[in-house]
Design a protein around this motif. Structure first.
Motif, PDB file in Angstrom:
ATOM      1  N   CYS A   1       0.850  -1.196   0.000  1.00  0.00           N
ATOM      2  CA  CYS A   1       0.000   0.000   0.000  1.00  0.00           C
ATOM      3  C   CYS A   1       0.881   1.240   0.000  1.00  0.00           C
ATOM      4  O   CYS A   1       1.365   1.667   1.064  1.00  0.00           O
TER       5      CYS A   1
ATOM      6  N   GLY B   1       0.133   4.320  -0.212  1.00  0.00           N
ATOM      7  CA  GLY B   1      -0.393   5.390   0.638  1.00  0.00           C
ATOM      8  C   GLY B   1      -0.046   5.192   2.097  1.00  0.00           C
ATOM      9  O   GLY B   1       0.339   6.136   2.800  1.00  0.00           O
TER      10      GLY B   1
ATOM     11  N   SER C   1       3.586   6.012   2.620  1.00  0.00           N
ATOM     12  CA  SER C   1       3.819   7.456   2.692  1.00  0.00           C
ATOM     13  C   SER C   1       3.481   7.994   4.078  1.00  0.00           C
ATOM     14  O   SER C   1       4.204   8.838   4.623  1.00  0.00           O
TER      15      SER C   1
ATOM     16  N   ASP D   1      -5.113  11.569   7.152  1.00  0.00           N
ATOM     17  CA  ASP D   1      -4.581  10.812   6.031  1.00  0.00           C
ATOM     18  C   ASP D   1      -5.407   9.547   5.798  1.00  0.00           C
ATOM     19  O   ASP D   1      -5.708   9.190   4.648  1.00  0.00           O
TER      20      ASP D   1
ATOM     21  N   ASN E   1      -8.600  10.602   4.126  1.00  0.00           N
ATOM     22  CA  ASN E   1      -8.420  11.031   2.736  1.00  0.00           C
ATOM     23  C   ASN E   1      -8.122   9.874   1.789  1.00  0.00           C
ATOM     24  O   ASN E   1      -8.397   9.961   0.588  1.00  0.00           O
ATOM     25  N   ARG E   2      -7.553   8.765   2.309  1.00  0.00           N
ATOM     26  CA  ARG E   2      -7.232   7.620   1.460  1.00  0.00           C
ATOM     27  C   ARG E   2      -8.320   6.553   1.477  1.00  0.00           C
ATOM     28  O   ARG E   2      -8.240   5.568   0.736  1.00  0.00           O
ATOM     29  N   SER E   3      -9.313   6.702   2.332  1.00  0.00           N
ATOM     30  CA  SER E   3     -10.339   5.662   2.470  1.00  0.00           C
ATOM     31  C   SER E   3     -11.112   5.475   1.165  1.00  0.00           C
ATOM     32  O   SER E   3     -11.411   6.434   0.454  1.00  0.00           O
ATOM     33  N   LEU E   4     -11.435   4.220   0.854  1.00  0.00           N
ATOM     34  CA  LEU E   4     -12.198   3.899  -0.347  1.00  0.00           C
ATOM     35  C   LEU E   4     -13.571   3.349  -0.001  1.00  0.00           C
ATOM     36  O   LEU E   4     -14.566   3.720  -0.620  1.00  0.00           O
TER      37      LEU E   4
ATOM     38  N   SER F   1     -10.110   1.511   8.834  1.00  0.00           N
ATOM     39  CA  SER F   1     -10.442   1.838   7.452  1.00  0.00           C
ATOM     40  C   SER F   1     -10.245   0.654   6.514  1.00  0.00           C
ATOM     41  O   SER F   1      -9.182   0.003   6.512  1.00  0.00           O
ATOM     42  N   ASP F   2     -11.274   0.379   5.725  1.00  0.00           N
ATOM     43  CA  ASP F   2     -11.219  -0.543   4.591  1.00  0.00           C
ATOM     44  C   ASP F   2     -10.737  -1.949   4.952  1.00  0.00           C
ATOM     45  O   ASP F   2     -10.224  -2.678   4.084  1.00  0.00           O
TER      46      ASP F   2
END
Length: 525
Positions: A140, A142, A145, A367, A370-373, A449-450
């Motif tokens: 991943c 993201g 980062s 973060d 903002n990256r969650s799908l 998240s996810d």
């Protein structure tokens, strides 16, 4: 023959008294004092300089205008700017005095210097394990980062070979703590925001005293707010009689200082460098539901075994080392962390310091949002947001991610509860789902998240945690217990009531009024 440690003074705790010391040296006490000064100055002007009132008003208007221009051009958070503009415009004398106090760094410049020195000295105390960050980047980019940012903000490497156990209640963590403490052979480090007498601390203290008698290095650190109502001021000396070293972070002293604004809100237990605990659970009976304060207490915590424990060892030593001259980092970090091969996933323990200018806790949460799908599921006891965090929550929902918040059904504090309600309608309008835990109080701090990444730690969604406290948390990616965290979230959700626009409109008018009035000064609370 079994030693009776109670006969050696194990029952040492006596309830403190809040009294005048707490009233005078708390934020509330300072605010009252400054308001009194404001009234005295204005009254004096009216009485003694009646003929110069016009000149006084002119100077006051010019001064207020100058402060407004200054604030608008400052680097302060926009929400905090609004608060200060309101306070200074309505109460110029009081507002300016309070602003000068909070911005002058009275009392914490020395603390900041020591913290900066320790951070510089320990920057490379723990090397980034080879291949871990690269492996995370392959799974991943993201998340990798984000891990690089956490590593930039402090000595927070990415680890593999770490087994993580999730505890959905304080009772479960307590049972595991007792079992692990009994195994200690070399050292035990405890750093907690709250320590209070009762069943929980009594049983822990009994083991600590026994281990200290066996030659184990036992250290306890708690925040100075405990002295207000929970522990006597001489408690470190009492623990010393049991062979336990104890420190108080920012104890109350007869000097009004901004360092009281920065509390040690962290919860860390490290055993022999190979086992660590982190999460929302303090050392008091309400956290394990032995004492009922606000209905059922819902909390969460994690236990780490393996390489990532090194980071919590370092975090404790960094706080313990404030004011110390002896460097003990290499000695304790050299203990074998007992890597758990094949544990799977990646673990990043990290801290957040209010003195370094980095808002690590808030940025990690943002973060993830903002990256969650697919979804972001959150448990938090408080919801006092700045504009950026509120926007991040709303934007994630507007992008199509399911954003669900679980908050307390029975609050522990009236004002934060009312302030949380002020965010409900804007969030609901953007599609955020809000639930309140009907059996009682949610104290867990969980971001999920996810189905792939999660955070469990001490960081609330409020100004104090995100801006003013020393905090810590555990970031998880691809760890097997993430499934258990999601199962706990769904099980908790079944015990909650759904918040809707209609329920918000039907809220008691006193709660709505309190929230709206206090929102103007929320960043100062």
């Amino acid at each position: 023959m079994k030693t009776d440690y109670k006969d050696k003074g194990l029952s040492l705790l006596h309830k403190g008294q809040k009294g005048i010391v707490h009233a005078v040296f708390s934020r509330f006490g300072l605010t009252v004092v400054l308001l009194i000064v404001h009234v005295i100055i204005l009254f004096s002007v009216f009485q003694w300089f009646e003929e110069f009132l016009l000149h006084f008003y002119g100077v006051l208007v010019l001064f207020t205008f100058g402060m407004v221009v200054y604030l608008l051009n400052s680097r302060m958070n926009p929400t905090a700017k609004i608060t200060w503009l309101i306070v200074i415009s309505l109460l110029p004398v009081f507002g300016v005095l309070l602003y000068l106090y909070t911005q002058s760094d009275v009392g914490h410049r020395a603390l900041k210097g020591r913290v900066d020195r320790i951070a510089a000295d320990t920057w490379m105390s723990i090397r980034q394990p080879e291949g871990a960050l690269e492996g995370l980047a392959g799974e991943c980019p993201g998340a990798a980062s984000l891990a690089r940012y956490m590593g930039r903000s402090g000595c927070h490497p990415v680890f593999e070979n770490t087994a993580v156990t999730y505890f959905p209640l304080g009772e479960r963590k307590f049972e595991a703590m007792l079992a692990e403490l009994e195994k200690a052979e070399h050292f035990i480090f405890l750093e907690y925001f709250i320590v209070d007498e009762g069943v929980m601390w009594g049983q822990i203290l009994e083991i600590l005293a026994k281990k200290a008698a066996q030659g184990v290095d036992v250290r306890v650190m708690y925040d100075g707010t405990c002295e207000f109502a929970l522990l006597p001021r001489d408690y470190p000396r009492r623990l010393k009689k049991l062979g336990i070293r104890c420190k108080v972070f920012a104890p109350v002293t007869p000097f009004v200082s901004t360092c009281y604004n920065y509390r040690d809100h962290r919860k860390i237990l490290v055993i022999d460098g190979h086992t660590a605990f982190n999460g929302g659970v303090n050392l008091a009976d309400e956290y394990i539901n032995r004492k009922v304060k606000y209905g059922h207490w819902k909390d969460a915590a994690v236990m780490l075994k393996g390489e990532a424990v090194r980071s919590f060892t370092l975090m404790f030593l960094q706080m313990w080392g404030i004011g110390e001259r002896k460097d003990e980092y290499a000695r304790f970090l050299a203990y074998d962390p007992h890597p758990v091969k094949g544990a799977g996933g990646y673990v990043v323990p990290y801290g957040d310091c209010p003195l370094d200018g980095e808002k690590v806790g808030e940025r990690v949460y943002m973060d993830i949002l903002n990256r969650s799908l697919s979804y972001v599921h959150i448990m938090t006891p408080y919801l006092i947001l700045d504009g950026e965090m509120e926007t991040a929550l709303k934007f994630a929902a507007e992008r199509g991610a399911e954003v669900v918040l679980i908050l307390p059904g029975i609050p522990d504090k009236a004002v934060p509860y009312a302030l949380a309600k002020t965010h409900y309608m804007p969030l609901l309008e953007s599609g955020v789902k809000i639930y309140e835990y009907t059996p009682g109080f949610v104290h867990a701090k969980v971001f999920l998240s996810d189905g792939a990444e999660a955070v469990v730690g001490t960081i609330n969604l409020d100004y104090r945690s995100l801006y003013h406290h020393f905090e810590c948390a555990t970031y998880l990616y691809g760890v097997s217990c993430i499934r258990e965290i999601e199962e706990d979230f769904q099980a908790t959700l079944l015990k909650c009531r759904r918040v809707t626009p209609e329920t918000v409109r039907k809220e008691k008018w006193t709660v709505r009024l309190t929230g709206r009035l206090m929102k103007a000064i929320a960043p100062l609370m």
